[in-house]
Each structure stands twice: as structure tokens, then as C-alpha cells.
Design a protein around this motif. Structure first.
Motif, mmCIF file in Angstrom:
data_model
loop_
_atom_site.group_PDB
_atom_site.id
_atom_site.type_symbol
_atom_site.label_atom_id
_atom_site.label_comp_id
_atom_site.label_asym_id
_atom_site.label_seq_id
_atom_site.Cartn_x
_atom_site.Cartn_y
_atom_site.Cartn_z
ATOM 1 N N VAL A 145 0.845 -1.194 0.000
ATOM 2 C CA VAL A 145 0.000 0.000 0.000
ATOM 3 C C VAL A 145 0.877 1.240 0.000
ATOM 4 O O VAL A 145 1.976 1.236 0.534
ATOM 5 C CB VAL A 145 -0.969 0.046 1.210
ATOM 6 N N LYS A 146 0.368 2.299 -0.629
ATOM 7 C CA LYS A 146 1.038 3.600 -0.600
ATOM 8 C C LYS A 146 0.340 4.468 0.431
ATOM 9 O O LYS A 146 -0.885 4.547 0.450
ATOM 10 C CB LYS A 146 0.984 4.270 -1.963
ATOM 11 N N LEU A 147 1.135 5.096 1.271
ATOM 12 C CA LEU A 147 0.622 6.001 2.297
ATOM 13 C C LEU A 147 1.132 7.397 2.041
ATOM 14 O O LEU A 147 2.269 7.580 1.612
ATOM 15 C CB LEU A 147 1.107 5.579 3.683
ATOM 16 N N LYS A 148 0.312 8.381 2.345
ATOM 17 C CA LYS A 148 0.749 9.774 2.309
ATOM 18 C C LYS A 148 0.862 10.222 3.752
ATOM 19 O O LYS A 148 -0.071 10.069 4.530
ATOM 20 C CB LYS A 148 -0.258 10.633 1.553
ATOM 21 N N THR A 149 2.013 10.745 4.125
ATOM 22 C CA THR A 149 2.254 11.137 5.503
ATOM 23 C C THR A 149 2.075 12.644 5.695
ATOM 24 O O THR A 149 2.270 13.419 4.755
ATOM 25 C CB THR A 149 3.659 10.717 5.964
ATOM 26 N N CYS A 169 3.894 14.028 8.079
ATOM 27 C CA CYS A 169 5.199 14.397 8.631
ATOM 28 C C CYS A 169 5.931 15.279 7.620
ATOM 29 O O CYS A 169 5.924 14.988 6.426
ATOM 30 C CB CYS A 169 6.024 13.158 8.936
ATOM 31 N N THR A 170 6.564 16.340 8.108
ATOM 32 C CA THR A 170 7.244 17.252 7.195
ATOM 33 C C THR A 170 8.759 17.093 7.216
ATOM 34 O O THR A 170 9.389 17.178 6.167
ATOM 35 C CB THR A 170 6.882 18.714 7.521
ATOM 36 N N SER A 171 9.340 16.849 8.366
ATOM 37 C CA SER A 171 10.800 16.732 8.428
ATOM 38 C C SER A 171 11.231 15.312 8.078
ATOM 39 O O SER A 171 10.465 14.350 8.222
ATOM 40 C CB SER A 171 11.307 17.103 9.825
ATOM 41 N N ASP A 172 12.466 15.190 7.634
ATOM 42 C CA ASP A 172 13.007 13.869 7.316
ATOM 43 C C ASP A 172 13.041 12.989 8.561
ATOM 44 O O ASP A 172 12.768 11.790 8.482
ATOM 45 C CB ASP A 172 14.412 13.987 6.726
ATOM 46 N N LEU A 173 13.370 13.585 9.705
ATOM 47 C CA LEU A 173 13.430 12.822 10.947
ATOM 48 C C LEU A 173 12.063 12.245 11.300
ATOM 49 O O LEU A 173 11.957 11.086 11.697
ATOM 50 C CB LEU A 173 13.948 13.700 12.086
ATOM 51 N N ALA A 174 11.015 13.019 11.138
ATOM 52 C CA ALA A 174 9.660 12.532 11.432
ATOM 53 C C ALA A 174 9.253 11.437 10.453
ATOM 54 O O ALA A 174 8.630 10.442 10.842
ATOM 55 C CB ALA A 174 8.663 13.680 11.397
ATOM 56 N N LYS A 175 9.607 11.600 9.180
ATOM 57 C CA LYS A 175 9.273 10.574 8.187
ATOM 58 C C LYS A 175 9.990 9.263 8.496
ATOM 59 O O LYS A 175 9.401 8.185 8.401
ATOM 60 C CB LYS A 175 9.647 11.051 6.781
ATOM 61 N N VAL A 176 11.248 9.365 8.869
ATOM 62 C CA VAL A 176 12.010 8.158 9.205
ATOM 63 C C VAL A 176 11.464 7.518 10.479
ATOM 64 O O VAL A 176 11.381 6.291 10.579
ATOM 65 C CB VAL A 176 13.517 8.486 9.330
ATOM 66 N N THR A 177 11.082 8.339 11.444
ATOM 67 C CA THR A 177 10.486 7.807 12.670
ATOM 68 C C THR A 177 9.194 7.064 12.348
ATOM 69 O O THR A 177 8.951 5.960 12.848
ATOM 70 C CB THR A 177 10.211 8.938 13.678
ATOM 71 N N ASP A 184 -5.613 -5.247 7.410
ATOM 72 C CA ASP A 184 -4.926 -4.490 8.457
ATOM 73 C C ASP A 184 -3.919 -3.493 7.892
ATOM 74 O O ASP A 184 -3.310 -2.739 8.654
ATOM 75 C CB ASP A 184 -4.176 -5.443 9.400
ATOM 76 N N SER A 185 -3.717 -3.506 6.588
ATOM 77 C CA SER A 185 -2.682 -2.657 5.977
ATOM 78 C C SER A 185 -3.250 -1.563 5.099
ATOM 79 O O SER A 185 -2.546 -1.054 4.220
ATOM 80 C CB SER A 185 -1.721 -3.532 5.168
ATOM 81 N N GLN A 186 -4.482 -1.202 5.292
ATOM 82 C CA GLN A 186 -5.064 -0.099 4.530
ATOM 83 C C GLN A 186 -4.500 1.227 5.050
ATOM 84 O O GLN A 186 -4.121 1.320 6.219
ATOM 85 C CB GLN A 186 -6.590 -0.127 4.639
ATOM 86 N N PRO A 187 -4.442 2.250 4.209
ATOM 87 C CA PRO A 187 -3.880 3.533 4.650
ATOM 88 C C PRO A 187 -4.514 4.085 5.936
ATOM 89 O O PRO A 187 -3.824 4.698 6.750
ATOM 90 C CB PRO A 187 -4.152 4.459 3.457
ATOM 91 N N MET A 223 -0.718 6.407 13.808
ATOM 92 C CA MET A 223 0.736 6.381 13.940
ATOM 93 C C MET A 223 1.356 7.586 13.238
ATOM 94 O O MET A 223 2.301 8.187 13.737
ATOM 95 C CB MET A 223 1.295 5.078 13.367
ATOM 96 N N ASP A 224 0.803 7.948 12.086
ATOM 97 C CA ASP A 224 1.286 9.113 11.346
ATOM 98 C C ASP A 224 1.090 10.390 12.172
ATOM 99 O O ASP A 224 2.002 11.199 12.317
ATOM 100 C CB ASP A 224 0.553 9.215 10.009
ATOM 101 N N ARG A 225 -0.094 10.551 12.734
ATOM 102 C CA ARG A 225 -0.376 11.743 13.561
ATOM 103 C C ARG A 225 0.544 11.807 14.768
ATOM 104 O O ARG A 225 1.089 12.854 15.092
ATOM 105 C CB ARG A 225 -1.830 11.742 14.018
ATOM 106 N N ARG A 226 0.709 10.681 15.427
ATOM 107 C CA ARG A 226 1.546 10.666 16.631
ATOM 108 C C ARG A 226 3.022 10.898 16.292
ATOM 109 O O ARG A 226 3.725 11.563 17.048
ATOM 110 C CB ARG A 226 1.353 9.358 17.387
ATOM 111 N N SER A 227 3.500 10.354 15.173
ATOM 112 C CA SER A 227 4.891 10.596 14.749
ATOM 113 C C SER A 227 5.100 12.072 14.440
ATOM 114 O O SER A 227 6.105 12.664 14.838
ATOM 115 C CB SER A 227 5.231 9.766 13.516
#
Length: 155
Positions: free
Chosen positions: A87-91, A93-101, A131-134, A140-144
């Protein structure tokens, strides 16, 4: 940097004025060089988000334990009932650190692996399609994003 200074002073026990003065001089020189090289950023020194990450970590541990049960049940069943998917997700998160987290959090959760990060999109492999839908990764995206970037709503 200040943590390293405190650690060195605590471990060495040297309080001679010459050593402390040279330490302060090297600290100031390092800060000046870092400023001139334009390498001071939040990702290089993420200590400002230490509290946010400390609040994110227990939630992530709970999610890892929950996902472990799903994978353990799949392994112990006589018939293999997995339905692997990508699946493709759109995050958000704006910083690279947040995306990696966020990507590492997905990978740490059993049954899912982040395969690729491309800009604000992640490609995720999951054992179970349902269980793997966006939508399953929104929390998890919001919390990251909140823990690292300091934005987004944590429910």
C-alpha cells in the motif's frame, strides 16, 4: 552538546581552569563553525523533541505488542491465511526525521515493513490486506508528526 560537556566533566573529574577554559573555547569554536556552515537544525540536534518522543514511545510499544499477537496467531495456525499487500501512504510528517520515525515505527510493528520513502509517500508491505489499509496508519502518522515535528493531533 551541553550533555556531552556535562558527561565529560562528570566522568573526568577535572576542574582545572585551563582544561575548563579550553573546553569552553572549543565549544564556542564548534558553535561558530556550525553556524557558519549552516548545519544547525532541529534534525541535527533533536533534543527539543525528547519529551514528545518519550510520550510516543510507550504508545508505539503497545502497538508492537498488539501486532505481535496477530503475527503469532498467523504463525501458529495450521493453514496460512495471510493476504500480503503493498500500500502507498501519504504522511503528514514534514521533516526527514519525522518521516524516518514514522517509517521505522511501521517496520518495528510486526507484520508490516516500510519498503520505500519517496517525498511524503511511503510504500508499505503488510501481511494482511485488511490491516494494511492507509487508514490503519493514520494514528501512527499523527503521533509521529506530533512527537517529532510538533504538529498534528494526538488522540
Amino acid at each position: 552538546m551541553f550533555a556531552l560537556v556535562a558527561f565529560w566533566i562528570g566522568m573526568s573529574g577535572h576542574f582545572e581552569p585551563l582544561l575548563l577554559g579550553l573546553g569552553v573555547l572549543s565549544l564556542v569554536l564548534t558553535l561558530i563553525l556550525a553556524y557558519r556552515l549552516d548545519i544547525l537544525d532541529r534534525e541535527g540536534a533533536p533534543y527539543v523533541r525528547l519529551i514528545g518522543f518519550a510520550m510516543y514511545f510507550p504508545w508505539l510499544m503497545k502497538e508492537i505488542v498488539k501486532a505481535n499477537w496477530t503475527v503469532i496467531r498467523a504463525c501458529l495456525r495450521a493453514e496460512l491465511d495471510i493476504a500480503p499487500t503493498l500500500v502507498k501512504l501519504k504522511t503528514i510528517c514534514t521533516s526527514d526525521l519525522a518521516k524516518v520515525t514514522f517509517a521505522n515505527s511501521i517496520t518495528l510493528t510486526p507484520g508490516t515493513v516500510t519498503v520505500e520513502i519517496d517525498g511524503d509517500k511511503l510504500l508499505v508491505h503488510g501481511l494482511y490486506e485488511q490491516d494494511s489499509q492507509p487508514e490503519a496508519f493514520l494514528e501512527m502518522d499523527r503521533r509521529s508528526a506530533r512527537a517529532i515535528d510538533g504538529k498534528g493531533a494526538a488522540a
